[in-house]
Scaffold this motif. Sequence first.
Motif, PDB file in Angstrom:
ATOM      1  N   ARG A 140       0.828  -1.217   0.000  1.00  0.00           N
ATOM      2  CA  ARG A 140       0.000   0.000   0.000  1.00  0.00           C
ATOM      3  C   ARG A 140       0.860   1.265   0.000  1.00  0.00           C
ATOM      4  NH1 ARG A 140      -2.428  -3.369   3.859  1.00  0.00           N
ATOM      5  NH2 ARG A 140      -4.429  -4.252   3.236  1.00  0.00           N
ATOM      6  N   ALA A 141       1.794   1.334   0.933  1.00  0.00           N
ATOM      7  CA  ALA A 141       2.635   2.534   1.016  1.00  0.00           C
ATOM      8  C   ALA A 141       3.515   2.671  -0.222  1.00  0.00           C
ATOM      9  CB  ALA A 141       3.493   2.478   2.279  1.00  0.00           C
ATOM     10  N   GLU A 142       4.065   1.534  -0.690  1.00  0.00           N
ATOM     11  CA  GLU A 142       4.943   1.578  -1.872  1.00  0.00           C
ATOM     12  C   GLU A 142       4.209   2.090  -3.098  1.00  0.00           C
ATOM     13  OE1 GLU A 142       6.849  -1.343   0.927  1.00  0.00           O
ATOM     14  OE2 GLU A 142       4.825  -0.725   0.339  1.00  0.00           O
ATOM     15  N   LYS A 143       2.945   1.697  -3.259  1.00  0.00           N
ATOM     16  CA  LYS A 143       2.181   2.146  -4.426  1.00  0.00           C
ATOM     17  C   LYS A 143       1.936   3.652  -4.402  1.00  0.00           C
ATOM     18  CE  LYS A 143      -0.324  -2.093  -5.607  1.00  0.00           C
ATOM     19  NZ  LYS A 143      -1.667  -2.754  -5.680  1.00  0.00           N
ATOM     20  N   LEU A 144       1.913   4.226  -3.214  1.00  0.00           N
ATOM     21  CA  LEU A 144       1.730   5.670  -3.102  1.00  0.00           C
ATOM     22  C   LEU A 144       3.050   6.426  -3.228  1.00  0.00           C
ATOM     23  CD1 LEU A 144      -0.826   5.801  -0.151  1.00  0.00           C
ATOM     24  CD2 LEU A 144      -1.292   6.319  -2.549  1.00  0.00           C
ATOM     25  N   HIS A 188      22.526   9.709  -3.128  1.00  0.00           N
ATOM     26  CA  HIS A 188      22.125  10.953  -2.470  1.00  0.00           C
ATOM     27  C   HIS A 188      20.747  11.411  -2.929  1.00  0.00           C
ATOM     28  CE1 HIS A 188      22.612  13.839  -5.833  1.00  0.00           C
ATOM     29  NE2 HIS A 188      23.583  13.033  -6.238  1.00  0.00           N
ATOM     30  N   LEU A 189      20.319  10.991  -4.139  1.00  0.00           N
ATOM     31  CA  LEU A 189      18.987  11.374  -4.600  1.00  0.00           C
ATOM     32  C   LEU A 189      17.897  10.734  -3.748  1.00  0.00           C
ATOM     33  CD1 LEU A 189      19.420  11.214  -8.488  1.00  0.00           C
ATOM     34  CD2 LEU A 189      19.257  13.243  -7.037  1.00  0.00           C
ATOM     35  N   ALA A 190      18.084   9.466  -3.392  1.00  0.00           N
ATOM     36  CA  ALA A 190      17.118   8.798  -2.525  1.00  0.00           C
ATOM     37  C   ALA A 190      17.061   9.482  -1.164  1.00  0.00           C
ATOM     38  CB  ALA A 190      17.476   7.321  -2.367  1.00  0.00           C
ATOM     39  N   LEU A 191      18.225   9.893  -0.668  1.00  0.00           N
ATOM     40  CA  LEU A 191      18.279  10.569   0.623  1.00  0.00           C
ATOM     41  C   LEU A 191      17.577  11.919   0.553  1.00  0.00           C
ATOM     42  CD1 LEU A 191      19.424  10.315   3.497  1.00  0.00           C
ATOM     43  CD2 LEU A 191      21.476  11.499   2.682  1.00  0.00           C
ATOM     44  N   GLU A 192      17.796  12.671  -0.525  1.00  0.00           N
ATOM     45  CA  GLU A 192      17.134  13.964  -0.678  1.00  0.00           C
ATOM     46  C   GLU A 192      15.626  13.807  -0.745  1.00  0.00           C
ATOM     47  OE1 GLU A 192      18.707  15.988  -4.052  1.00  0.00           O
ATOM     48  OE2 GLU A 192      20.769  16.014  -3.283  1.00  0.00           O
ATOM     49  N   TRP A 193      15.169  12.798  -1.499  1.00  0.00           N
ATOM     50  CA  TRP A 193      13.733  12.573  -1.622  1.00  0.00           C
ATOM     51  C   TRP A 193      13.122  12.180  -0.274  1.00  0.00           C
ATOM     52  CZ3 TRP A 193      11.152   7.813  -0.946  1.00  0.00           C
ATOM     53  CH2 TRP A 193       9.788   7.850  -1.234  1.00  0.00           C
ATOM     54  N   ALA A 194      13.793  11.305   0.440  1.00  0.00           N
ATOM     55  CA  ALA A 194      13.262  10.833   1.722  1.00  0.00           C
ATOM     56  C   ALA A 194      13.176  11.961   2.738  1.00  0.00           C
ATOM     57  CB  ALA A 194      14.133   9.703   2.268  1.00  0.00           C
ATOM     58  N   CYS A 195      14.072  12.920   2.665  1.00  0.00           N
ATOM     59  CA  CYS A 195      14.153  13.982   3.680  1.00  0.00           C
ATOM     60  C   CYS A 195      13.416  15.248   3.275  1.00  0.00           C
ATOM     61  CB  CYS A 195      15.610  14.312   3.977  1.00  0.00           C
ATOM     62  SG  CYS A 195      16.520  12.970   4.776  1.00  0.00           S
ATOM     63  N   ALA A 203      10.811   9.888   7.425  1.00  0.00           N
ATOM     64  CA  ALA A 203      11.907   9.979   6.458  1.00  0.00           C
ATOM     65  C   ALA A 203      12.685   8.674   6.394  1.00  0.00           C
ATOM     66  CB  ALA A 203      12.830  11.132   6.840  1.00  0.00           C
ATOM     67  N   ALA A 204      12.913   8.046   7.546  1.00  0.00           N
ATOM     68  CA  ALA A 204      13.626   6.766   7.572  1.00  0.00           C
ATOM     69  C   ALA A 204      12.841   5.691   6.844  1.00  0.00           C
ATOM     70  CB  ALA A 204      13.885   6.350   9.025  1.00  0.00           C
ATOM     71  N   GLN A 205      11.529   5.690   7.011  1.00  0.00           N
ATOM     72  CA  GLN A 205      10.697   4.704   6.321  1.00  0.00           C
ATOM     73  C   GLN A 205      10.698   4.944   4.822  1.00  0.00           C
ATOM     74  OE1 GLN A 205       8.963   1.948   7.374  1.00  0.00           O
ATOM     75  NE2 GLN A 205      10.070   2.217   9.292  1.00  0.00           N
ATOM     76  N   ARG A 206      10.649   6.193   4.404  1.00  0.00           N
ATOM     77  CA  ARG A 206      10.679   6.514   2.969  1.00  0.00           C
ATOM     78  C   ARG A 206      11.995   6.057   2.341  1.00  0.00           C
ATOM     79  NH1 ARG A 206       7.474  10.891   0.939  1.00  0.00           N
ATOM     80  NH2 ARG A 206       9.299  11.929   0.057  1.00  0.00           N
ATOM     81  N   LEU A 207      13.085   6.290   3.046  1.00  0.00           N
ATOM     82  CA  LEU A 207      14.379   5.869   2.517  1.00  0.00           C
ATOM     83  C   LEU A 207      14.450   4.346   2.415  1.00  0.00           C
ATOM     84  CD1 LEU A 207      17.170   6.709   1.535  1.00  0.00           C
ATOM     85  CD2 LEU A 207      17.965   6.587   3.905  1.00  0.00           C
ATOM     86  N   SER A 208      13.882   3.658   3.376  1.00  0.00           N
ATOM     87  CA  SER A 208      13.870   2.195   3.347  1.00  0.00           C
ATOM     88  C   SER A 208      13.091   1.680   2.153  1.00  0.00           C
ATOM     89  CB  SER A 208      13.267   1.656   4.647  1.00  0.00           C
ATOM     90  OG  SER A 208      13.216   0.248   4.636  1.00  0.00           O
ATOM     91  N   ILE A 209      11.950   2.301   1.859  1.00  0.00           N
ATOM     92  CA  ILE A 209      11.139   1.914   0.701  1.00  0.00           C
ATOM     93  C   ILE A 209      11.902   2.165  -0.598  1.00  0.00           C
ATOM     94  CG2 ILE A 209       9.089   2.580  -0.616  1.00  0.00           C
ATOM     95  CD1 ILE A 209       7.652   2.927   2.091  1.00  0.00           C
ATOM     96  N   PRO A 246      22.042   1.185   4.805  1.00  0.00           N
ATOM     97  CA  PRO A 246      20.888   0.976   5.683  1.00  0.00           C
ATOM     98  C   PRO A 246      20.849   1.869   6.908  1.00  0.00           C
ATOM     99  CG  PRO A 246      22.503  -0.771   5.997  1.00  0.00           C
ATOM    100  CD  PRO A 246      22.994   0.057   4.847  1.00  0.00           C
ATOM    101  N   SER A 247      21.916   2.578   7.218  1.00  0.00           N
ATOM    102  CA  SER A 247      21.953   3.356   8.464  1.00  0.00           C
ATOM    103  C   SER A 247      22.162   4.848   8.232  1.00  0.00           C
ATOM    104  CB  SER A 247      23.064   2.819   9.376  1.00  0.00           C
ATOM    105  OG  SER A 247      24.322   2.854   8.722  1.00  0.00           O
ATOM    106  N   LEU A 248      21.805   5.325   7.048  1.00  0.00           N
ATOM    107  CA  LEU A 248      21.978   6.753   6.782  1.00  0.00           C
ATOM    108  C   LEU A 248      21.045   7.609   7.633  1.00  0.00           C
ATOM    109  CD1 LEU A 248      22.387   6.853   2.885  1.00  0.00           C
ATOM    110  CD2 LEU A 248      24.135   7.211   4.631  1.00  0.00           C
ATOM    111  N   LEU A 249      19.829   7.106   7.852  1.00  0.00           N
ATOM    112  CA  LEU A 249      18.869   7.825   8.680  1.00  0.00           C
ATOM    113  C   LEU A 249      18.476   6.940   9.855  1.00  0.00           C
ATOM    114  CD1 LEU A 249      16.471   9.419   6.019  1.00  0.00           C
ATOM    115  CD2 LEU A 249      18.269  10.557   7.324  1.00  0.00           C
ATOM    116  N   PRO A 250      18.826   7.322  11.063  1.00  0.00           N
ATOM    117  CA  PRO A 250      18.440   6.494  12.216  1.00  0.00           C
ATOM    118  C   PRO A 250      16.941   6.546  12.441  1.00  0.00           C
ATOM    119  CG  PRO A 250      19.381   8.565  12.952  1.00  0.00           C
ATOM    120  CD  PRO A 250      19.567   8.534  11.459  1.00  0.00           C
TER     121      PRO A 250
END
Length: 319
Positions: free
Chosen positions: A25-29, A50-57, A68-74, A94-98
């Motif tokens: 569900r979350a991934e589809k959104l 770094h693009l994934a990190l920018e998007w997550a944050c 933000a940590a969950q978004r980066l994980s997805i 895996p540990s960029l965002l605690p």
Amino acid sequence: MNADFLEAQLVAYLSLREALGFQMRAEKLLLPEFVAFIQAQQLTGPIRAHLALEWACQASARRGASGAAQRLSIARRFLAYLQASAPDTEVPGPSLLPTPRRSKPYLFTPIQLTALFEAAQASRPRESLRPHTLSTLIGLLASTGLRVGEAIRLQMTNVLLDLDPPQLHILETKFHKSRIVPLHPSTAEQLYHYREQRARLHYDALSDAFLVSEQGQPLTHPALYLWFVRLCRRLAIAPTPGGRSPSLMSFRHTFAVTCMRRWYEQGQDVQALLPHLSVYLGHIRPQESYWYLTAVPELLGAAALRFRTYALTGGPHDV
């Protein structure tokens, strides 16, 4: 990176994960947003971490650090899949965002449980079914650790009080699992009394739901939430510093921790009993029950006393 290729990879990734049984569900959104973010960069080379990190944050009024940590994980899982077709794709570590520590759940004391039950019994209108419904709900949550949704979705046919032992049938709940919940005789007695009151007031003709409102409809989350918040406020049951506010889910936390504490105090083999608690709560694995087994002082004290006994006597006590 070619936009059509990226979108095709996203469709394939989501389809594969769903075929493997994952809820997406979350991934589809979120992942279409992530792909659109990448496309907006007009990349001429591979996707960088770094693009994934920018998007997550990205700033959001609705989302905090844990979001933000969950978004980066997805995003990380999708990029790992994409890397098989585009080897130059970078996957963030895996540990960029605690992940922030969750707030301590609220645990009711025995005195508070009694106060909540008695206040529910005193609800108005006095001669209606409402006081019986609300007090039965609180007693059921406190004595079984049911999820709130499981309790309010109970049908008359799911409450089997004439069996030995009396039991509830919880059907197609979280994780798409069903289970049988045996009841303590005192709990069964209260449910039997509620069933009699329900029949006496002719609610059987209005609904098959076990717990019903004054209008004969199933109870709803929003109405129960507002009622319980006001009840806790009236009884001065407030959150502890840095902890969560008391809620209907707090009964489930309290039930799980109380079971563990009693097992320690009784000298039971806690590690052997934990899978039974997990099944009773409706979890697939014991690890999923750890969310409820917060290290409260009472639980830590019981465990410490158990270890002290083991250390001093050298006996075969399980710690």
